[in-house]
Design a protein around this motif. Structure first.
Motif, PDB file in Angstrom:
ATOM      1  N   VAL A 183       0.849  -1.197   0.000  1.00  0.00           N
ATOM      2  CA  VAL A 183       0.000   0.000   0.000  1.00  0.00           C
ATOM      3  C   VAL A 183       0.887   1.250   0.000  1.00  0.00           C
ATOM      4  O   VAL A 183       1.640   1.483   0.955  1.00  0.00           O
ATOM      5  CB  VAL A 183      -0.922   0.011   1.229  1.00  0.00           C
ATOM      6  N   PRO A 184       0.817   2.060  -1.035  1.00  0.00           N
ATOM      7  CA  PRO A 184       1.641   3.271  -1.101  1.00  0.00           C
ATOM      8  C   PRO A 184       1.371   4.218   0.078  1.00  0.00           C
ATOM      9  O   PRO A 184       0.234   4.422   0.472  1.00  0.00           O
ATOM     10  CB  PRO A 184       1.223   3.920  -2.430  1.00  0.00           C
ATOM     11  N   ARG A 185       2.435   4.745   0.643  1.00  0.00           N
ATOM     12  CA  ARG A 185       2.370   5.745   1.720  1.00  0.00           C
ATOM     13  C   ARG A 185       1.517   5.264   2.917  1.00  0.00           C
ATOM     14  O   ARG A 185       0.738   6.028   3.490  1.00  0.00           O
ATOM     15  CB  ARG A 185       1.834   7.079   1.189  1.00  0.00           C
ATOM     16  N   LEU A 186       1.687   4.013   3.267  1.00  0.00           N
ATOM     17  CA  LEU A 186       0.957   3.476   4.422  1.00  0.00           C
ATOM     18  C   LEU A 186       1.455   4.147   5.707  1.00  0.00           C
ATOM     19  O   LEU A 186       2.639   4.144   6.003  1.00  0.00           O
ATOM     20  CB  LEU A 186       1.174   1.962   4.534  1.00  0.00           C
ATOM     21  N   SER A 187       0.537   4.725   6.450  1.00  0.00           N
ATOM     22  CA  SER A 187       0.918   5.406   7.690  1.00  0.00           C
ATOM     23  C   SER A 187       0.071   4.983   8.887  1.00  0.00           C
ATOM     24  O   SER A 187       0.485   5.128  10.036  1.00  0.00           O
ATOM     25  CB  SER A 187       0.806   6.931   7.512  1.00  0.00           C
ATOM     26  N   ARG A 188      -1.127   4.464   8.623  1.00  0.00           N
ATOM     27  CA  ARG A 188      -2.042   4.111   9.709  1.00  0.00           C
ATOM     28  C   ARG A 188      -2.808   2.843   9.330  1.00  0.00           C
ATOM     29  O   ARG A 188      -3.354   2.746   8.228  1.00  0.00           O
ATOM     30  CB  ARG A 188      -3.016   5.265   9.958  1.00  0.00           C
ATOM     31  N   VAL A 189      -2.836   1.886  10.256  1.00  0.00           N
ATOM     32  CA  VAL A 189      -3.475   0.594   9.995  1.00  0.00           C
ATOM     33  C   VAL A 189      -4.500   0.307  11.084  1.00  0.00           C
ATOM     34  O   VAL A 189      -4.209   0.413  12.280  1.00  0.00           O
ATOM     35  CB  VAL A 189      -2.429  -0.546   9.955  1.00  0.00           C
ATOM     36  N   ALA A 190      -5.697  -0.057  10.676  1.00  0.00           N
ATOM     37  CA  ALA A 190      -6.724  -0.478  11.630  1.00  0.00           C
ATOM     38  C   ALA A 190      -6.546  -1.965  11.910  1.00  0.00           C
ATOM     39  O   ALA A 190      -6.198  -2.738  11.012  1.00  0.00           O
ATOM     40  CB  ALA A 190      -8.121  -0.212  11.061  1.00  0.00           C
ATOM     41  N   VAL A 191      -6.762  -2.366  13.150  1.00  0.00           N
ATOM     42  CA  VAL A 191      -6.691  -3.778  13.500  1.00  0.00           C
ATOM     43  C   VAL A 191      -8.039  -4.186  14.090  1.00  0.00           C
ATOM     44  O   VAL A 191      -8.507  -3.601  15.064  1.00  0.00           O
ATOM     45  CB  VAL A 191      -5.525  -4.087  14.465  1.00  0.00           C
ATOM     46  N   LEU A 192      -8.681  -5.147  13.449  1.00  0.00           N
ATOM     47  CA  LEU A 192      -9.969  -5.647  13.917  1.00  0.00           C
ATOM     48  C   LEU A 192      -9.709  -6.786  14.904  1.00  0.00           C
ATOM     49  O   LEU A 192      -9.029  -7.766  14.570  1.00  0.00           O
ATOM     50  CB  LEU A 192     -10.812  -6.156  12.751  1.00  0.00           C
ATOM     51  N   TRP A 193     -10.269  -6.653  16.113  1.00  0.00           N
ATOM     52  CA  TRP A 193     -10.015  -7.683  17.111  1.00  0.00           C
ATOM     53  C   TRP A 193     -11.229  -7.877  18.008  1.00  0.00           C
ATOM     54  O   TRP A 193     -12.061  -6.979  18.147  1.00  0.00           O
ATOM     55  CB  TRP A 193      -8.773  -7.341  17.937  1.00  0.00           C
ATOM     56  N   ASN A 194     -11.325  -9.071  18.579  1.00  0.00           N
ATOM     57  CA  ASN A 194     -12.447  -9.425  19.445  1.00  0.00           C
ATOM     58  C   ASN A 194     -11.921  -9.759  20.842  1.00  0.00           C
ATOM     59  O   ASN A 194     -11.237 -10.770  21.024  1.00  0.00           O
ATOM     60  CB  ASN A 194     -13.199 -10.629  18.871  1.00  0.00           C
ATOM     61  N   ALA A 228       7.619  -0.530  15.555  1.00  0.00           N
ATOM     62  CA  ALA A 228       8.935  -0.847  14.992  1.00  0.00           C
ATOM     63  C   ALA A 228       9.078  -0.384  13.552  1.00  0.00           C
ATOM     64  O   ALA A 228      10.183  -0.034  13.115  1.00  0.00           O
ATOM     65  CB  ALA A 228       9.183  -2.346  15.080  1.00  0.00           C
ATOM     66  N   ILE A 229       7.974  -0.370  12.792  1.00  0.00           N
ATOM     67  CA  ILE A 229       8.081   0.043  11.383  1.00  0.00           C
ATOM     68  C   ILE A 229       7.498   1.442  11.161  1.00  0.00           C
ATOM     69  O   ILE A 229       7.337   1.869  10.019  1.00  0.00           O
ATOM     70  CB  ILE A 229       7.400  -0.979  10.451  1.00  0.00           C
ATOM     71  N   GLY A 230       7.182   2.130  12.245  1.00  0.00           N
ATOM     72  CA  GLY A 230       6.721   3.510  12.124  1.00  0.00           C
ATOM     73  C   GLY A 230       5.316   3.666  11.586  1.00  0.00           C
ATOM     74  O   GLY A 230       5.024   4.623  10.859  1.00  0.00           O
ATOM     75  N   VAL A 231       4.429   2.748  11.956  1.00  0.00           N
ATOM     76  CA  VAL A 231       3.035   2.812  11.511  1.00  0.00           C
ATOM     77  C   VAL A 231       2.133   2.981  12.725  1.00  0.00           C
ATOM     78  O   VAL A 231       2.327   2.327  13.743  1.00  0.00           O
ATOM     79  CB  VAL A 231       2.643   1.525  10.742  1.00  0.00           C
ATOM     80  N   GLN A 232       1.151   3.877  12.638  1.00  0.00           N
ATOM     81  CA  GLN A 232       0.175   4.040  13.712  1.00  0.00           C
ATOM     82  C   GLN A 232      -0.864   2.933  13.642  1.00  0.00           C
ATOM     83  O   GLN A 232      -1.203   2.450  12.557  1.00  0.00           O
ATOM     84  CB  GLN A 232      -0.520   5.402  13.610  1.00  0.00           C
ATOM     85  N   ALA A 285      -5.219   0.948   5.599  1.00  0.00           N
ATOM     86  CA  ALA A 285      -5.425  -0.486   5.417  1.00  0.00           C
ATOM     87  C   ALA A 285      -5.845  -1.076   6.761  1.00  0.00           C
ATOM     88  O   ALA A 285      -5.936  -0.360   7.756  1.00  0.00           O
ATOM     89  CB  ALA A 285      -4.143  -1.148   4.906  1.00  0.00           C
ATOM     90  N   PHE A 286      -6.089  -2.387   6.766  1.00  0.00           N
ATOM     91  CA  PHE A 286      -6.445  -3.023   8.034  1.00  0.00           C
ATOM     92  C   PHE A 286      -5.868  -4.431   8.092  1.00  0.00           C
ATOM     93  O   PHE A 286      -5.522  -5.038   7.077  1.00  0.00           O
ATOM     94  CB  PHE A 286      -7.963  -3.063   8.233  1.00  0.00           C
TER      95      PHE A 286
END
Length: 325
Positions: free
Chosen positions: A158-169, A188-192, A218-219
């Motif tokens: 994903v180009p310019r990935l900076s923030r990732v949602a994580v779906l969890w239960n 560690a990889i600089g992603v929120q 992305a997620f």
């Protein structure tokens, strides 16, 4: 009066008859319980059957199977666990952490084989991987590096990935462990990271809407029964909201998801048959070390990538174990 020859014959027959009767009695056929949150037979349960056949076990010939499908309902899984314990099956094979918990609550004596788990020590199922103790053993897919590798694959895709949602239960026994690992990997990889709780199918739409609203690029998914058994819905929502996602199991990609990286659940279920075999031959589950996979597979769905307007880098495609066109 009875002559000596007839007397000896009668006595001999009297002694031999019980021996013949003992030989004629059929041996007890081992019964294996399979407890799953799935709605019915699946590639996982079929893989377990395959593993048993490879070891010489044939249902109806030398083993009996007791299948219990909880259809995503933990209360039903608990009831099924109690039922299997009441039937006094010889072994219970569980299809995931929640069914392992249900089986553990139902019995402390019947051997339990985890076909797949993520953190059996953290969940309290075993004392250690090397020495499980108790009545539970099996396979664990835990690997702290996996969360980082999934996020890294997303970052490369994903180009310019900076923030990732994580779906969890939070209801999933291993979820907190995996969430912590994912948070560490993101730093560690600089992603929120944006943690979004998904406790029921109705939460999926709202979670992806929140991801878009908070500008996640992305997620990723911490697999649980909600996401796994509603994977087609999740894939459709991901396409609708144009959010690339990475998963831990190939089933998500086969259902239309973008990509997955993790151990093969089918292979883990096939391998669970080895534990069943050892236990039926007299091994104690507490003495059988919990195994971890040595191979992980990367699947990519090019149709999903095209729908999202993504071009998968050649370096990622070359690493893929399977590409769905």
């Amino acid at each position: 009066m009875i002559d000596r020859r007839r007397f000896i014959g009668v006595v001999t027959l009297g002694l031999v008859a019980p021996a013949f009767a003992a030989e004629a009695q059929p041996t007890k056929m081992p019964r294996i319980g399979y407890l799953s949150l799935a709605p019915g037979p699946s590639p996982r349960s079929e893989a377990l059957q395959q593993g048993l056949r490879e070891l010489g076990y044939e249902e109806g010939r030398n083993i009996a199977m007791e299948y219990r499908w909880a259809e995503g309902n933990f209360d039903r899984a608990r009831e099924a666990g109690v039922e299997l314990a009441r039937l006094k099956v010889d072994v219970i094979v569980t299809g995931g952490p929640q069914t392992t918990r249900a089986a553990k609550e139902a019995t402390t004596t019947i051997p339990i084989v985890m076909a797949v788990d993520y953190d059996p020590v953290g969940a309290g199922f075993v004392a250690t991987l090397a020495r499980p103790g108790g009545n539970i053993t099996g396979l664990s897919a835990i690997n702290p590096e996996l969360s980082g590798k999934r996020l890294d694959l997303l970052k490369q895709t994903v180009p310019r990935l900076s923030r990732v949602a994580v779906l969890w239960n939070p209801a999933e026994p291993n979820a907190k462990t995996y969430l912590r690992e994912t948070q560490v990997a993101a730093q560690a990889i600089g992603v929120q990271l944006q943690a979004l709780e998904v406790r029921a199918p109705r939460d999926l739409e709202g979670a992806l809407q929140a991801a878009r609203r908070e500008r996640s690029n992305a997620f990723t998914v911490l697999t649980d029964p909600v996401t796994l058994y509603h994977r087609e819905l999740l894939a459709d929502l991901a396409a609708k909201h144009r959010l690339p996602g990475i998963y831990s199991e190939r089933l998500f990609v086969e259902a239309g998801g973008l990509m997955s990286y993790g151990a093969s659940d089918r292979e883990l279920h096939r391998r669970a048959a080895v534990f069943v075999d050892k236990i039926l031959k007299g091994a104690k589950p507490g003495d059988l070390p919990v195994e971890q996979p040595t191979k992980y597979e990367l699947l990519i769905n090019l149709k999903a990538a095209k729908a999202l307007g993504l071009t998968i880098p050649p370096s990622i495609l070359q690493r893929a174990d399977e590409v769905i066109q």
